[in-house]
Design a protein around this motif. Structure first.
Motif, PDB file in Angstrom:
ATOM      1  N   VAL A 117       0.839  -1.207   0.000  1.00  0.00           N
ATOM      2  CA  VAL A 117       0.000   0.000   0.000  1.00  0.00           C
ATOM      3  C   VAL A 117       0.866   1.246   0.000  1.00  0.00           C
ATOM      4  N   SER A 133       1.292   4.225  -2.881  1.00  0.00           N
ATOM      5  CA  SER A 133       1.041   5.621  -2.539  1.00  0.00           C
ATOM      6  C   SER A 133       2.251   6.491  -2.862  1.00  0.00           C
ATOM      7  N   GLN A 188      -4.680   2.870  -5.707  1.00  0.00           N
ATOM      8  CA  GLN A 188      -4.682   1.763  -4.762  1.00  0.00           C
ATOM      9  C   GLN A 188      -5.646   0.665  -5.234  1.00  0.00           C
ATOM     10  N   THR A 217      -7.693   3.746   3.458  1.00  0.00           N
ATOM     11  CA  THR A 217      -7.777   5.079   2.850  1.00  0.00           C
ATOM     12  C   THR A 217      -7.521   6.173   3.877  1.00  0.00           C
ATOM     13  N   LEU A 254      -3.793   6.175   4.985  1.00  0.00           N
ATOM     14  CA  LEU A 254      -2.950   6.779   3.958  1.00  0.00           C
ATOM     15  C   LEU A 254      -3.060   8.299   3.982  1.00  0.00           C
ATOM     16  N   CYS A 290       0.239  10.641   4.792  1.00  0.00           N
ATOM     17  CA  CYS A 290       0.728  11.042   3.472  1.00  0.00           C
ATOM     18  C   CYS A 290       2.082  11.736   3.551  1.00  0.00           C
ATOM     19  N   GLN A 310       5.581  10.237   1.864  1.00  0.00           N
ATOM     20  CA  GLN A 310       6.311  10.956   0.831  1.00  0.00           C
ATOM     21  C   GLN A 310       7.722  11.319   1.281  1.00  0.00           C
TER      22      GLN A 310
END
Length: 286
Positions: free
Chosen positions: A226, A230, A236, A266, A269, A273, A277
């Protein structure tokens, strides 16, 4: 302006430490982070102030928060809530649970029942000296080296807490090879023990049953898939990830996400986030 730095390495400790991650963030909005269950023990040396954690968001942000600048965490089945202040820095280790005797001086099962333990109670007074030395070093490479030297010396110390039974070691290796997707019946036959005897020995060493360890291992691989999607900006496909990771169906993957993160995939994530990243969720040992 906010900045986020994550530096990862794999220490040369014969597989006892899966990864070491140096992190430093500044200028971020204070928030709560979910420390997720994983098949590895967690050791953190904070290079800033004490880290505040709790079983719930209310505990983590309240007066009864667990606060320490050296954290040791066992294998657990629900997320830990961790306060992320405006600035923080530290080194986080993912420790193989069967290395607990050599590195921590106790079996991983002795950490069960506590969210986190003060590292001084596990490592002793020298851990505080090590933390002070880590704080005084400027380069991540030097910090990783100092930590590796310290851990190698502990592993070489004759005063270790015994050894891991070979059946348990082989059972863990079998679960890892099968990525948590094999049956417990197949595992017990592989190590030539009854399921009851295997469960007793395995739980006494790790704090988990083989079935719990299998679920946690499978979830770890699913979470990695996952996160990779992302980070790459790909859509996804949870049904495909569930099938690839050995889940019966998509709903079983969502069930495990809710147990281990306290949120749907969801929602988790969306909350993570920035960390994803920035590289905070790069997979351990893969």
């Amino acid at each position: 302006m906010a900045s986020r730095e994550f530096i990862r390495t794999v220490p040369h400790l014969n597989g006892m430490v899966i990864s070491a991650t140096g992190y430093r963030t500044t200028g971020q909005r204070p928030a709560l982070h979910r420390g997720l269950p994983s098949p590895y023990l967690t050791v953190i040396f904070s290079l800033d102030g004490p880290i505040a954690t709790g079983h719930t968001p209310q505990q983590a942000t309240g007066t009864d928060a667990i606060r320490t600048d050296i954290i040791v965490g066992g294998l657990h089945q629900s997320p830990a809530h961790v306060v992320q202040p405006e600035h923080e820095a530290g080194i986080q280790l993912a420790v193989h649970p069967l290395a607990a005797r050599a590195l921590l001086g106790l079996p991983a099962a002795e950490l069960t029942g506590e969210l986190v333990v003060d590292g001084r109670d596990v490592f002793g007074g020298r851990a505080a000296e090590l933390r002070e030395r880590l704080c005084g070093l400027d380069r991540w490479e030097d910090r990783f080296d100092a930590l590796s030297v310290y851990l190698r010396r502990r592993a070489a110390d004759d005063r270790t807490a015994g050894s891991v039974r070979p059946e348990v070691a082989e059972a863990w290796a079998w679960l890892a090879r099968h990525r948590g997707a094999g049956t417990i019946g197949g595992l017990s036959r592989h190590v030539a023990l009854s399921e009851r005897r295997l469960t007793s020995l395995f739980r006494a060493e790790t704090g988990l049953t083989p079935k719990q360890a299998a679920r946690l291992t499978r979830f770890q691989h699913a979470k990695t898939a996952v996160v990779r999607a992302s980070a790459a900006g790909a859509p996804q496909d949870l049904a495909r990830i569930a099938a690839d990771c050995g889940y019966y169906d998509h709903s079983h993957l969502v069930r495990d996400f809710r147990q281990y993160t306290g949120a749907s995939p969801t929602r988790w994530l969306a909350e993570e986030c920035r960390n994803i990243q920035a590289g905070a969720h790069r997979p351990d040992g893969e």
